[in-house]
Design a protein around this motif. Structure first.
Motif, mmCIF file in Angstrom:
data_model
loop_
_atom_site.group_PDB
_atom_site.id
_atom_site.type_symbol
_atom_site.label_atom_id
_atom_site.label_comp_id
_atom_site.label_asym_id
_atom_site.label_seq_id
_atom_site.Cartn_x
_atom_site.Cartn_y
_atom_site.Cartn_z
ATOM 1 N N THR A 6 0.818 -1.216 0.003
ATOM 2 C CA THR A 6 0.179 0.071 0.074
ATOM 3 C C THR A 6 0.814 1.320 0.124
ATOM 4 O O THR A 6 1.859 1.169 0.900
ATOM 5 C CB THR A 6 -0.772 -0.259 1.229
ATOM 6 O OG1 THR A 6 -0.259 0.169 2.499
ATOM 7 C CG2 THR A 6 -2.018 -1.274 1.317
ATOM 8 N N ALA A 7 0.342 2.283 -0.792
ATOM 9 C CA ALA A 7 1.140 3.483 -0.998
ATOM 10 C C ALA A 7 0.315 4.766 -0.660
ATOM 11 O O ALA A 7 -0.892 4.603 -1.015
ATOM 12 C CB ALA A 7 1.962 3.554 -2.241
ATOM 13 N N GLU A 8 1.094 5.705 -0.177
ATOM 14 C CA GLU A 8 0.400 7.035 -0.007
ATOM 15 C C GLU A 8 1.371 8.068 -0.164
ATOM 16 O O GLU A 8 2.494 7.996 0.121
ATOM 17 C CB GLU A 8 -0.163 7.198 1.354
ATOM 18 C CG GLU A 8 0.688 7.042 2.597
ATOM 19 C CD GLU A 8 -0.082 6.913 4.067
ATOM 20 O OE1 GLU A 8 0.467 7.255 4.935
ATOM 21 O OE2 GLU A 8 -1.247 6.538 3.910
ATOM 22 N N GLU A 9 0.893 9.311 -0.659
ATOM 23 C CA GLU A 9 1.711 10.458 -0.829
ATOM 24 C C GLU A 9 1.392 11.734 -0.053
ATOM 25 O O GLU A 9 0.021 11.836 0.328
ATOM 26 C CB GLU A 9 1.445 10.773 -2.277
ATOM 27 C CG GLU A 9 2.306 9.828 -3.039
ATOM 28 C CD GLU A 9 2.142 10.235 -4.776
ATOM 29 O OE1 GLU A 9 1.475 11.555 -5.076
ATOM 30 O OE2 GLU A 9 2.581 9.756 -5.653
ATOM 31 N N LYS A 10 2.508 12.525 0.583
ATOM 32 C CA LYS A 10 2.172 13.683 1.220
ATOM 33 C C LYS A 10 2.919 14.619 0.706
ATOM 34 O O LYS A 10 4.022 14.651 0.555
ATOM 35 C CB LYS A 10 2.870 13.381 2.735
ATOM 36 C CG LYS A 10 2.345 14.609 3.662
ATOM 37 C CD LYS A 10 2.945 14.273 5.047
ATOM 38 C CE LYS A 10 2.743 15.606 5.780
ATOM 39 N NZ LYS A 10 3.296 15.386 7.333
ATOM 40 N N CYS A 11 2.135 15.825 0.207
ATOM 41 C CA CYS A 11 2.700 17.011 -0.442
ATOM 42 C C CYS A 11 3.033 17.864 0.700
ATOM 43 O O CYS A 11 2.507 18.090 1.532
ATOM 44 C CB CYS A 11 1.490 17.442 -1.341
ATOM 45 S SG CYS A 11 1.138 16.310 -2.737
ATOM 46 N N HIS A 12 4.182 18.813 0.060
ATOM 47 C CA HIS A 12 4.615 19.578 1.223
ATOM 48 C C HIS A 12 4.703 21.027 0.435
ATOM 49 O O HIS A 12 4.177 21.074 -0.656
ATOM 50 C CB HIS A 12 6.134 19.261 1.536
ATOM 51 C CG HIS A 12 6.218 18.088 2.196
ATOM 52 N ND1 HIS A 12 6.140 17.842 3.429
ATOM 53 C CD2 HIS A 12 6.729 17.077 1.559
ATOM 54 C CE1 HIS A 12 6.245 16.338 3.901
ATOM 55 N NE2 HIS A 12 6.896 15.756 2.639
ATOM 56 N N ASP A 13 4.760 22.225 1.143
ATOM 57 C CA ASP A 13 4.379 23.171 0.829
ATOM 58 C C ASP A 13 5.513 23.738 -0.275
ATOM 59 O O ASP A 13 5.225 24.533 -0.881
ATOM 60 C CB ASP A 13 4.398 24.405 1.743
ATOM 61 C CG ASP A 13 3.257 24.092 2.763
ATOM 62 O OD1 ASP A 13 2.240 23.882 2.440
ATOM 63 O OD2 ASP A 13 3.428 24.685 3.940
ATOM 64 N N ASN A 14 6.780 23.376 -0.152
ATOM 65 C CA ASN A 14 7.758 23.548 -1.061
ATOM 66 C C ASN A 14 7.727 22.831 -2.376
ATOM 67 O O ASN A 14 8.561 22.987 -3.194
ATOM 68 C CB ASN A 14 9.212 23.574 -0.597
ATOM 69 C CG ASN A 14 9.439 22.006 -0.112
ATOM 70 O OD1 ASN A 14 8.643 21.164 -0.221
ATOM 71 N ND2 ASN A 14 10.563 21.759 0.380
#
Length: 312
Positions: A171-179
Motif C-alpha cells: 500500500t502506498a500513500e503520498e504527502k505533499c509539502h509546501d515547497n
C-alpha cells in the motif's frame, strides 16, 4: 512627375516591408527555448550566444514562486545592475567571452523561466530556458509495530516510485509539502514464512536510483508485543478475580448473624439442696398446724354450754 513620385513612395513601402520581414525572420532565427534540468545543491552557468558586437545583455528570471529578477550588463559603461535576485544568482565574467549567468547551489526556489535578451550590432535576440530543479528523496526503511517493512522516500521532486523485492502486495500513500516536494510511503504487507525474511525497497527517481534491504517479517517485536499483551490480560483477570472475591466476602459479612441457642442443661441438685428446700416447707406446715389447732380450741370453747364450761 506625379508618376515618379508614386513610384518612389511605392519603393519606400516595399523597402520598409522587406525590412520588417527580414527583422522578423532574424528574430525567429535567433529565438530559441530549451529545458534545463538541475539537481538541488548543484551549480550551473547559463550563456547566451552573441551575434555581432554586443551592446547590452539582460537576464530576466521569472521563478514559479516569487517575484521577477533582472540582471543587466551594459558594454559601453562596463556596468551591471540587478534587482530582487537571490544571492546565489549573479554574473560571471570570463576572459574573451561575454558575461554569463551563474547559479550556485540551486534550490527549489530557483525553478522557473530564464530569458536572455541581447542587443548587438546585428539586431535583438533572446533565448529562453525553463529550469527544472530535481530534489532527490531521502530513503528511509524500517519495520512497523506489526512487523511489516515500511519504505519512505522523503521530500522528493517529482514524487519517487517505490517497488519491492520480492514482489508482493503493498500500500502506498503520498504527502505533499509546501515547497513542492512529495513524500511517498509504501508498506509491504505480503509476509510469508515460506520465503526469505529479507525484503528490498527500490526507489526510482529522475535524480537517481537507490535501494535498501531489511529483515523484519516475522518480527521479533511481534512476539514481544504478544507476550506483553498476554501479561497485561493476565494481570487484568487476576485483579478482576480478587475484586470479585473481596466483594463476595463483604456481601456475606454484612448479613445479620444467627446465633444458635445453647442447649438446656439440667441443673445438678445435691442432697443438701433438697434438704434446704424441704426444711422451709416443713416449718411452714408446722406453723399452719399450730394456728389450726389454736383456732379449733377457740371455736370449741365458744360453742359449749355454760354449765359444761363451769364443770369443766
Amino acid at each position: 512627375m506625379k508618376a515618379g513620385t508614386n513610384m518612389m513612395i511605392a519603393g519606400k513601402i516595399v523597402y520598409v516591408f522587406v525590412l520588417l520581414i527580414l527583422t522578423m525572420v532574424m528574430r525567429l532565427a535567433g529565438n530559441s527555448s530549451s529545458v534545463l534540468v538541475m539537481t538541488v545543491g548543484n551549480s550551473s552557468v547559463l550563456t547566451c550566444p552573441v551575434k555581432g558586437n554586443l551592446t547590452m545583455l539582460t537576464w530576466r528570471i521569472t521563478p514559479t514562486a516569487g517575484g521577477l529578477c533582472t540582471l543587466v550588463y551594459r558594454v559601453d559603461k562596463n556596468a551591471t545592475h540587478r534587482t530582487t535576485c537571490s544571492d546565489n544568482i549573479d554574473w560571471t565574467f570570463r576572459a574573451g567571452l561575454p558575461p554569463a549567468l551563474e547559479i550556485q547551489q540551486v534550490g527549489i526556489a530557483q525553478e522557473g523561466n530564464y530569458t536572455c535578451e541581447m542587443v548587438s550590432t546585428e539586431g535583438n535576440f533572446h533565448i529562453s530556458h525553463y529550469l527544472t530543479v530535481l530534489a532527490p528523496p531521502r530513503l528511509s526503511l524500517s519495520c512497523d509495530e506489526q512487523g511489516s517493512p515500511v519504505c519512505e522516500a522523503v521530500a522528493g521532486k517529482p514524487p519517487a516510485q517505490l517497488s519491492w523485492v520480492p514482489e508482493g502486495s503493498s500500500t502506498a500513500e503520498e504527502k505533499c509539502h509546501d515547497n513542492g516536494t512529495v513524500t511517498v510511503l509504501s508498506k509491504f504487507t505480503a509476509c510469508s514464512t515460506n520465503v526469505t525474511n529479507v525484503t528490498i525497497c527500490m526507489v526510482s527517481h529522475p535524480a537517481g536510483n537507490w535501494s535498501q534491504s531489511i529483515a523484519c517479517c516475522p518480527s521479533e517485536k511481534i512476539s514481544t508485543n504478544v507476550f506483553l499483551y498476554a501479561c497485561i490480560i493476565t494481570c487484568i483477570l487476576i485483579i478482576i478475580t480478587l475484586l470479585a472475591v473481596i466483594y463476595y466476602f463483604k456481601l456475606h459479612s454484612d448479613r445479620p448473624c444467627h446465633k444458635t441457642k445453647p442447649p438446656d442443661i439440667a441443673p445438678i441438685h445435691s442432697q443438701q439442696d433438697d434438704t434446704m428446700e424441704v426444711e422451709p416447707y416443713t416449718t411452714y406446715v408446722q406453723k399452719e398446724n399450730v394456728i389450726y389447732n389454736s383456732m379449733s380450741d377457740l371455736t370449741v370453747g365458744q360453742n359449749l354450754p355454760q354449765d359444761l364450761c363451769s364443770g369443766t
